[in-house]
Design a protein around this motif. Structure first.
Motif, mmCIF file in Angstrom:
data_model
loop_
_atom_site.group_PDB
_atom_site.id
_atom_site.type_symbol
_atom_site.label_atom_id
_atom_site.label_comp_id
_atom_site.label_asym_id
_atom_site.label_seq_id
_atom_site.Cartn_x
_atom_site.Cartn_y
_atom_site.Cartn_z
ATOM 1 N N LYS A 1 -45.369 19.671 53.367
ATOM 2 C CA LYS A 1 -46.183 20.522 52.501
ATOM 3 C C LYS A 1 -45.749 20.174 51.091
ATOM 4 C CE LYS A 1 -48.724 24.116 51.300
ATOM 5 N NZ LYS A 1 -50.169 24.015 51.344
ATOM 6 N N SER A 2 -46.589 19.480 50.363
ATOM 7 C CA SER A 2 -46.245 19.109 48.997
ATOM 8 C C SER A 2 -46.671 20.222 48.046
ATOM 9 C CB SER A 2 -46.899 17.786 48.623
ATOM 10 O OG SER A 2 -48.302 17.900 48.725
ATOM 11 N N GLY A 3 -46.304 20.093 46.787
ATOM 12 C CA GLY A 3 -46.686 21.074 45.790
ATOM 13 C C GLY A 3 -45.550 21.988 45.360
ATOM 14 N N TRP A 4 -44.330 21.700 45.811
ATOM 15 C CA TRP A 4 -43.167 22.512 45.444
ATOM 16 C C TRP A 4 -42.543 21.953 44.169
ATOM 17 C CZ3 TRP A 4 -42.214 26.846 48.245
ATOM 18 C CH2 TRP A 4 -42.844 26.936 49.488
ATOM 19 N N LYS A 5 -42.218 22.837 43.228
ATOM 20 C CA LYS A 5 -41.604 22.423 41.966
ATOM 21 C C LYS A 5 -40.460 23.366 41.618
ATOM 22 C CE LYS A 5 -45.511 19.965 40.131
ATOM 23 N NZ LYS A 5 -46.186 19.537 38.945
ATOM 24 N N VAL A 6 -39.634 22.932 40.676
ATOM 25 C CA VAL A 6 -38.504 23.738 40.234
ATOM 26 C C VAL A 6 -38.907 24.545 38.999
ATOM 27 C CG1 VAL A 6 -36.167 23.654 39.270
ATOM 28 C CG2 VAL A 6 -36.809 22.122 41.140
ATOM 29 N N CYS A 7 -38.511 25.799 38.964
ATOM 30 C CA CYS A 7 -38.747 26.653 37.802
ATOM 31 C C CYS A 7 -37.620 26.423 36.797
ATOM 32 C CB CYS A 7 -38.791 28.120 38.219
ATOM 33 S SG CYS A 7 -38.953 29.253 36.813
ATOM 34 N N GLY A 8 -37.970 26.118 35.563
ATOM 35 C CA GLY A 8 -36.986 25.876 34.522
ATOM 36 C C GLY A 8 -36.317 27.141 34.007
ATOM 37 N N LYS A 9 -36.822 28.294 34.382
ATOM 38 C CA LYS A 9 -36.238 29.568 33.943
ATOM 39 C C LYS A 9 -35.223 30.114 34.948
ATOM 40 C CE LYS A 9 -38.930 30.145 30.298
ATOM 41 N NZ LYS A 9 -38.594 30.564 28.967
ATOM 42 N N CYS A 10 -35.597 30.125 36.251
ATOM 43 C CA CYS A 10 -34.709 30.717 37.262
ATOM 44 C C CYS A 10 -34.046 29.676 38.163
ATOM 45 C CB CYS A 10 -35.442 31.751 38.102
ATOM 46 S SG CYS A 10 -36.718 31.086 39.197
ATOM 47 N N GLY A 11 -34.560 28.433 38.180
ATOM 48 C CA GLY A 11 -33.979 27.370 38.990
ATOM 49 C C GLY A 11 -34.458 27.322 40.424
ATOM 50 N N THR B 1 -43.740 34.642 35.104
ATOM 51 C CA THR B 1 -44.146 33.665 36.111
ATOM 52 C C THR B 1 -43.219 32.454 36.059
ATOM 53 O OG1 THR B 1 -45.705 32.599 34.605
ATOM 54 C CG2 THR B 1 -46.588 34.313 36.037
ATOM 55 N N HIS B 2 -43.169 31.725 37.183
ATOM 56 C CA HIS B 2 -42.369 30.506 37.233
ATOM 57 C C HIS B 2 -42.917 29.467 36.251
ATOM 58 C CE1 HIS B 2 -39.941 31.694 40.619
ATOM 59 N NE2 HIS B 2 -41.005 31.936 41.367
ATOM 60 N N HIS B 3 -42.043 28.604 35.743
ATOM 61 C CA HIS B 3 -42.408 27.535 34.816
ATOM 62 C C HIS B 3 -41.991 26.205 35.426
ATOM 63 C CE1 HIS B 3 -43.320 30.406 31.614
ATOM 64 N NE2 HIS B 3 -42.298 31.081 32.087
ATOM 65 N N ALA B 4 -42.953 25.423 35.909
ATOM 66 C CA ALA B 4 -42.666 24.157 36.577
ATOM 67 C C ALA B 4 -42.108 23.138 35.589
ATOM 68 C CB ALA B 4 -43.924 23.603 37.230
ATOM 69 N N VAL B 5 -40.948 22.563 35.919
ATOM 70 C CA VAL B 5 -40.316 21.569 35.050
ATOM 71 C C VAL B 5 -39.846 20.349 35.833
ATOM 72 C CG1 VAL B 5 -39.571 23.242 33.329
ATOM 73 C CG2 VAL B 5 -38.048 22.677 35.222
ATOM 74 N N SER B 6 -40.386 20.130 37.017
ATOM 75 C CA SER B 6 -39.878 19.042 37.847
ATOM 76 C C SER B 6 -41.002 18.199 38.414
ATOM 77 C CB SER B 6 -39.055 19.618 39.010
ATOM 78 O OG SER B 6 -39.918 20.276 39.934
ATOM 79 N N VAL B 7 -40.598 17.125 39.070
ATOM 80 C CA VAL B 7 -41.534 16.353 39.875
ATOM 81 C C VAL B 7 -41.908 17.208 41.077
ATOM 82 C CG1 VAL B 7 -40.551 14.147 39.166
ATOM 83 C CG2 VAL B 7 -39.688 15.266 41.230
ATOM 84 N N GLU B 8 -42.879 16.772 41.826
ATOM 85 C CA GLU B 8 -43.301 17.493 43.014
ATOM 86 C C GLU B 8 -42.396 17.134 44.193
ATOM 87 O OE1 GLU B 8 -47.173 16.989 45.651
ATOM 88 O OE2 GLU B 8 -47.575 17.910 43.704
ATOM 89 N N PHE B 9 -42.020 18.142 44.947
ATOM 90 C CA PHE B 9 -41.207 17.933 46.138
ATOM 91 C C PHE B 9 -42.028 18.258 47.374
ATOM 92 C CE2 PHE B 9 -38.110 18.793 42.830
ATOM 93 C CZ PHE B 9 -37.188 17.776 43.052
ATOM 94 N N GLY B 10 -41.621 17.685 48.500
ATOM 95 C CA GLY B 10 -42.235 17.988 49.778
ATOM 96 C C GLY B 10 -41.229 18.695 50.660
ATOM 97 N N VAL B 11 -41.720 19.622 51.476
ATOM 98 C CA VAL B 11 -40.877 20.346 52.416
ATOM 99 C C VAL B 11 -41.478 20.126 53.787
ATOM 100 C CG1 VAL B 11 -39.933 22.582 53.028
ATOM 101 C CG2 VAL B 11 -40.290 22.026 50.638
#
Length: 171
Positions: free
Chosen positions: A128-138, A157-167
């Motif tokens: 399931k792709s579309g997972w990102k890291v939030c730059g505020k809470c990690g 709200t979360h703030h995406a600051v990363s590449v996309e990850f898959g789980v």
């Protein structure tokens, strides 16, 4: 490589968290004890015992492997990122690599088991792709639908600051 089953996404805040539950096809009742701490306002109809806790997304059941270079179905993952941990307090998957470290349960995340997450995978793998890291809470959160980025304990709200990850789906 050690694999831990029972990961899912929170229906309210969209964070990836450890619930300990078997596949989400299993019917309720759900014991709220392992569901960590959620920052989102509860949805209407949320049972009282789930207020303040993550609510498992009924469509998602994931497995996390400490070393994802090869997966359970034998496929090879060509790219991965270290530095992810399971927070033993809020139960979310987080990293401090993006600068954020804000836990709903305790102010700062407490690292449990370390994981590596794939950033590159083949089209026939069960991710399931579309997972990102939030730059505020990690926290690792689902940013794949673009409509709502979930609730962040450090901001609204979360703030995406990363590449996309898959789980990887638990099959």
């Amino acid at each position: 490589m050690p694999t831990r089953f029972g990961w899912t996404g929170c229906h309210n805040c969209l964070s990836l968290f450890y619930s300990g539950w078997p596949p989400p096809n299993d019917p309720p009742p759900y014991d709220p004890a392992p569901n960590g701490s959620c920052t989102a306002d509860p949805l209407p109809g949320t049972p009282p015992e789930f207020i303040g806790r993550h609510i498992p997304n009924s469509d998602w059941a994931f497995e996390m492997t400490e070393d994802p270079s090869t997966r359970g179905d034998g496929t090879v993952v060509s790219g991965w990122t270290e530095g992810f941990n399971h927070c033993t307090r809020c139960e979310a998957m987080f990293t401090t690599e993006a600068g954020g470290n804000h836990c709903t349960a305790s102010g700062t995340h407490t690292a449990g088991t370390a994981y590596q997450l794939p950033t590159s995978w083949g089209p026939f793998e069960h991710f399931k792709s579309g997972w990102k890291v939030c730059g505020k809470c990690g926290v690792l959160f689902f940013a794949g639908d673009g409509d709502f980025d979930g609730a962040c304990p450090a901001d609204t709200t979360h703030h995406a600051v990363s590449v996309e990850f898959g789980v990887e789906f638990w099959l």
